[in-house]
Scaffold this motif. Structure first.
Motif, PDB file in Angstrom:
ATOM      1  N   LEU A 159     -30.764  -5.362   2.137  1.00  0.00           N
ATOM      2  CA  LEU A 159     -31.421  -4.589   1.087  1.00  0.00           C
ATOM      3  C   LEU A 159     -30.393  -3.800   0.277  1.00  0.00           C
ATOM      4  O   LEU A 159     -30.413  -3.816  -0.960  1.00  0.00           O
ATOM      5  CB  LEU A 159     -32.452  -3.645   1.707  1.00  0.00           C
ATOM      6  CG  LEU A 159     -33.211  -2.738   0.744  1.00  0.00           C
ATOM      7  CD1 LEU A 159     -34.043  -3.546  -0.241  1.00  0.00           C
ATOM      8  CD2 LEU A 159     -34.098  -1.777   1.534  1.00  0.00           C
ATOM      9  N   LEU A 160     -29.489  -3.126   0.958  1.00  0.00           N
ATOM     10  CA  LEU A 160     -28.458  -2.351   0.264  1.00  0.00           C
ATOM     11  C   LEU A 160     -27.566  -3.246  -0.595  1.00  0.00           C
ATOM     12  O   LEU A 160     -27.229  -2.895  -1.729  1.00  0.00           O
ATOM     13  CB  LEU A 160     -27.613  -1.572   1.274  1.00  0.00           C
ATOM     14  CG  LEU A 160     -28.327  -0.416   1.980  1.00  0.00           C
ATOM     15  CD1 LEU A 160     -27.471   0.131   3.113  1.00  0.00           C
ATOM     16  CD2 LEU A 160     -28.690   0.677   0.996  1.00  0.00           C
ATOM     17  N   GLU A 161     -27.211  -4.407  -0.058  1.00  0.00           N
ATOM     18  CA  GLU A 161     -26.363  -5.333  -0.826  1.00  0.00           C
ATOM     19  C   GLU A 161     -27.084  -5.796  -2.088  1.00  0.00           C
ATOM     20  O   GLU A 161     -26.489  -5.836  -3.168  1.00  0.00           O
ATOM     21  CB  GLU A 161     -25.970  -6.532   0.036  1.00  0.00           C
ATOM     22  CG  GLU A 161     -25.047  -7.485  -0.684  1.00  0.00           C
ATOM     23  CD  GLU A 161     -24.622  -8.675   0.153  1.00  0.00           C
ATOM     24  OE1 GLU A 161     -23.773  -9.456  -0.346  1.00  0.00           O
ATOM     25  OE2 GLU A 161     -25.131  -8.855   1.274  1.00  0.00           O
ATOM     26  N   ARG A 162     -28.355  -6.120  -1.961  1.00  0.00           N
ATOM     27  CA  ARG A 162     -29.133  -6.559  -3.133  1.00  0.00           C
ATOM     28  C   ARG A 162     -29.228  -5.466  -4.184  1.00  0.00           C
ATOM     29  O   ARG A 162     -29.308  -5.742  -5.378  1.00  0.00           O
ATOM     30  CB  ARG A 162     -30.540  -6.969  -2.718  1.00  0.00           C
ATOM     31  CG  ARG A 162     -30.584  -8.274  -2.013  1.00  0.00           C
ATOM     32  CD  ARG A 162     -31.989  -8.635  -1.622  1.00  0.00           C
ATOM     33  NE  ARG A 162     -31.935  -9.798  -0.755  1.00  0.00           N
ATOM     34  CZ  ARG A 162     -32.901 -10.165   0.042  1.00  0.00           C
ATOM     35  NH1 ARG A 162     -34.022  -9.477   0.091  1.00  0.00           N
ATOM     36  NH2 ARG A 162     -32.772 -11.223   0.802  1.00  0.00           N
ATOM     37  N   GLU A 163     -29.250  -4.225  -3.729  1.00  0.00           N
ATOM     38  CA  GLU A 163     -29.339  -3.096  -4.651  1.00  0.00           C
ATOM     39  C   GLU A 163     -27.975  -2.712  -5.220  1.00  0.00           C
ATOM     40  O   GLU A 163     -27.880  -1.801  -6.039  1.00  0.00           O
ATOM     41  CB  GLU A 163     -29.960  -1.886  -3.943  1.00  0.00           C
ATOM     42  CG  GLU A 163     -31.407  -2.094  -3.534  1.00  0.00           C
ATOM     43  CD  GLU A 163     -32.330  -2.262  -4.731  1.00  0.00           C
ATOM     44  OE1 GLU A 163     -32.137  -1.563  -5.739  1.00  0.00           O
ATOM     45  OE2 GLU A 163     -33.241  -3.111  -4.654  1.00  0.00           O
ATOM     46  N   GLY A 164     -26.914  -3.375  -4.756  1.00  0.00           N
ATOM     47  CA  GLY A 164     -25.572  -3.090  -5.256  1.00  0.00           C
ATOM     48  C   GLY A 164     -24.852  -1.983  -4.515  1.00  0.00           C
ATOM     49  O   GLY A 164     -23.775  -1.550  -4.930  1.00  0.00           O
ATOM     50  N   ALA A 165     -25.410  -1.521  -3.404  1.00  0.00           N
ATOM     51  CA  ALA A 165     -24.786  -0.462  -2.605  1.00  0.00           C
ATOM     52  C   ALA A 165     -23.848  -1.116  -1.581  1.00  0.00           C
ATOM     53  O   ALA A 165     -24.076  -1.039  -0.369  1.00  0.00           O
ATOM     54  CB  ALA A 165     -25.858   0.391  -1.935  1.00  0.00           C
ATOM     55  N   ILE A 166     -22.811  -1.750  -2.071  1.00  0.00           N
ATOM     56  CA  ILE A 166     -21.900  -2.543  -1.238  1.00  0.00           C
ATOM     57  C   ILE A 166     -21.167  -1.671  -0.225  1.00  0.00           C
ATOM     58  O   ILE A 166     -21.040  -2.042   0.947  1.00  0.00           O
ATOM     59  CB  ILE A 166     -20.883  -3.311  -2.116  1.00  0.00           C
ATOM     60  CG1 ILE A 166     -21.598  -4.182  -3.161  1.00  0.00           C
ATOM     61  CG2 ILE A 166     -19.933  -4.138  -1.260  1.00  0.00           C
ATOM     62  CD1 ILE A 166     -22.559  -5.189  -2.583  1.00  0.00           C
ATOM     63  N   THR A 167     -20.693  -0.507  -0.634  1.00  0.00           N
ATOM     64  CA  THR A 167     -19.954   0.377   0.276  1.00  0.00           C
ATOM     65  C   THR A 167     -20.829   0.804   1.448  1.00  0.00           C
ATOM     66  O   THR A 167     -20.388   0.776   2.599  1.00  0.00           O
ATOM     67  CB  THR A 167     -19.437   1.619  -0.485  1.00  0.00           C
ATOM     68  OG1 THR A 167     -18.653   1.176  -1.594  1.00  0.00           O
ATOM     69  CG2 THR A 167     -18.606   2.507   0.404  1.00  0.00           C
ATOM     70  N   GLU A 168     -22.065   1.178   1.163  1.00  0.00           N
ATOM     71  CA  GLU A 168     -22.986   1.597   2.227  1.00  0.00           C
ATOM     72  C   GLU A 168     -23.318   0.431   3.149  1.00  0.00           C
ATOM     73  O   GLU A 168     -23.369   0.584   4.371  1.00  0.00           O
ATOM     74  CB  GLU A 168     -24.278   2.184   1.638  1.00  0.00           C
ATOM     75  CG  GLU A 168     -24.084   3.498   0.915  1.00  0.00           C
ATOM     76  CD  GLU A 168     -23.707   3.327  -0.570  1.00  0.00           C
ATOM     77  OE1 GLU A 168     -23.379   2.198  -1.013  1.00  0.00           O
ATOM     78  OE2 GLU A 168     -23.715   4.335  -1.284  1.00  0.00           O
ATOM     79  N   ALA A 169     -23.548  -0.744   2.556  1.00  0.00           N
ATOM     80  CA  ALA A 169     -23.845  -1.927   3.355  1.00  0.00           C
ATOM     81  C   ALA A 169     -22.660  -2.284   4.248  1.00  0.00           C
ATOM     82  O   ALA A 169     -22.837  -2.617   5.425  1.00  0.00           O
ATOM     83  CB  ALA A 169     -24.194  -3.108   2.441  1.00  0.00           C
ATOM     84  N   LEU A 170     -21.452  -2.180   3.715  1.00  0.00           N
ATOM     85  CA  LEU A 170     -20.240  -2.479   4.481  1.00  0.00           C
ATOM     86  C   LEU A 170     -20.076  -1.506   5.646  1.00  0.00           C
ATOM     87  O   LEU A 170     -19.758  -1.914   6.769  1.00  0.00           O
ATOM     88  CB  LEU A 170     -19.014  -2.436   3.574  1.00  0.00           C
ATOM     89  CG  LEU A 170     -17.655  -2.643   4.231  1.00  0.00           C
ATOM     90  CD1 LEU A 170     -17.598  -3.969   4.987  1.00  0.00           C
ATOM     91  CD2 LEU A 170     -16.552  -2.573   3.185  1.00  0.00           C
ATOM     92  N   GLU A 171     -20.334  -0.228   5.416  1.00  0.00           N
ATOM     93  CA  GLU A 171     -20.232   0.758   6.494  1.00  0.00           C
ATOM     94  C   GLU A 171     -21.193   0.419   7.638  1.00  0.00           C
ATOM     95  O   GLU A 171     -20.829   0.465   8.812  1.00  0.00           O
ATOM     96  CB  GLU A 171     -20.529   2.169   5.968  1.00  0.00           C
ATOM     97  CG  GLU A 171     -20.510   3.211   7.063  1.00  0.00           C
ATOM     98  CD  GLU A 171     -21.159   4.525   6.666  1.00  0.00           C
ATOM     99  OE1 GLU A 171     -21.508   5.290   7.586  1.00  0.00           O
ATOM    100  OE2 GLU A 171     -21.335   4.789   5.469  1.00  0.00           O
ATOM    101  N   LEU A 172     -22.422   0.058   7.296  1.00  0.00           N
ATOM    102  CA  LEU A 172     -23.404  -0.295   8.329  1.00  0.00           C
ATOM    103  C   LEU A 172     -22.999  -1.568   9.065  1.00  0.00           C
ATOM    104  O   LEU A 172     -23.151  -1.657  10.288  1.00  0.00           O
ATOM    105  CB  LEU A 172     -24.792  -0.458   7.712  1.00  0.00           C
ATOM    106  CG  LEU A 172     -25.435   0.816   7.175  1.00  0.00           C
ATOM    107  CD1 LEU A 172     -26.793   0.502   6.564  1.00  0.00           C
ATOM    108  CD2 LEU A 172     -25.563   1.863   8.261  1.00  0.00           C
ATOM    109  N   ALA A 173     -22.485  -2.552   8.337  1.00  0.00           N
ATOM    110  CA  ALA A 173     -22.047  -3.798   8.975  1.00  0.00           C
ATOM    111  C   ALA A 173     -20.912  -3.530   9.960  1.00  0.00           C
ATOM    112  O   ALA A 173     -20.871  -4.120  11.046  1.00  0.00           O
ATOM    113  CB  ALA A 173     -21.614  -4.813   7.913  1.00  0.00           C
ATOM    114  N   ARG A 174     -20.019  -2.637   9.600  1.00  0.00           N
ATOM    115  CA  ARG A 174     -18.916  -2.292  10.508  1.00  0.00           C
ATOM    116  C   ARG A 174     -19.427  -1.567  11.748  1.00  0.00           C
ATOM    117  O   ARG A 174     -18.928  -1.792  12.851  1.00  0.00           O
ATOM    118  CB  ARG A 174     -17.888  -1.433   9.769  1.00  0.00           C
ATOM    119  CG  ARG A 174     -17.060  -2.243   8.780  1.00  0.00           C
ATOM    120  CD  ARG A 174     -16.057  -1.390   8.039  1.00  0.00           C
ATOM    121  NE  ARG A 174     -15.198  -2.221   7.215  1.00  0.00           N
ATOM    122  CZ  ARG A 174     -14.580  -1.786   6.136  1.00  0.00           C
ATOM    123  NH1 ARG A 174     -14.705  -0.523   5.752  1.00  0.00           N
ATOM    124  NH2 ARG A 174     -13.819  -2.600   5.432  1.00  0.00           N
TER     125      ARG A 174
END
Length: 192
Positions: free
Chosen positions: A145-160
């Motif tokens: 959801l975050l990636e689709r919304e363009g929140a790449i940094t937040e999505a990356l933090e969660l993936a890590r």
């Protein structure tokens, strides 16, 4: 859930724990494993794990999830309550997009729970084998959801953060590359 060591969860909004049926129930451990009293007799299922009806949706689902987090249960019970809520909110996102806000809240709470109590999502560790984690769906849904919304940094933090549980490494690599490409593109575009 607030009683789990290491979690910052202070309690469910608007829920009076003492007013919930089953909040004061304690298990009978004389059977060798905890058995929880019910109107029909007893069960091994905790009050938290039994609280959210299978057909609950919308406001009823949200209310039941918040209440379940206040009832007696184990870390794994709370994980499955949160993950189930995220899955249902995700499935209903087209008909009820307002649920996406709570999807984020529940997925982040689930990740915090996993970090505080990894046993919530793991199989028993033995001397012969390392810890094996169950497949989690709540956090990957939020990452998508975050990636689709363009929140790449937040999505990356969660993936890590999810990578600690043997999941999300490939997503983390892909998002790192995407973030790098965005930074390079911004640098080529120059100041605005």
């Amino acid at each position: 859930m607030a009683a789990i060591p290491g979690i910052a969860f202070a309690g469910s909004p608007g829920v009076v724990r003492e007013a919930l049926p089953g909040a004061g129930v304690r298990p009978d451990a004389s059977y060798g494993s905890p058995m929880w009293p019910t109107a029909e007799g007893s069960t091994s299922a905790t009050p938290a794990s039994r609280h959210v009806p299978f057909d609950a949706h919308g406001a009823e689902l949200v209310t039941c999830v918040w209440e379940a987090l206040e009832l007696p249960g184990a870390a794994m019970d709370y994980h499955f309550v949160l993950q189930g809520a995220v899955d249902r909110l995700w499935s209903a996102r087209r008909a009820a997009p307002e649920g996406l806000e709570l999807l984020e809240v529940f997925a982040l709470l689930d990740l915090e729970l996993m970090e505080a109590a990894p046993q919530a999502v793991s199989f028993d560790e033995t001397a012969d084998a390392p810890v094996t984690f169950v497949r989690v769906t709540s956090v990957p849904r939020l990452i998508a959801l975050l990636e689709r919304e363009g929140a790449i940094t937040e999505a990356l933090e969660l993936a890590r953060r999810l990578a600690r549980f043997g999941q999300g490494e490939d997503v983390s690599v892909r998002l790192s590359e995407k973030a790098g490409s965005l930074v390079a593109e911004a640098a080529r575009s120059g100041p605005v």
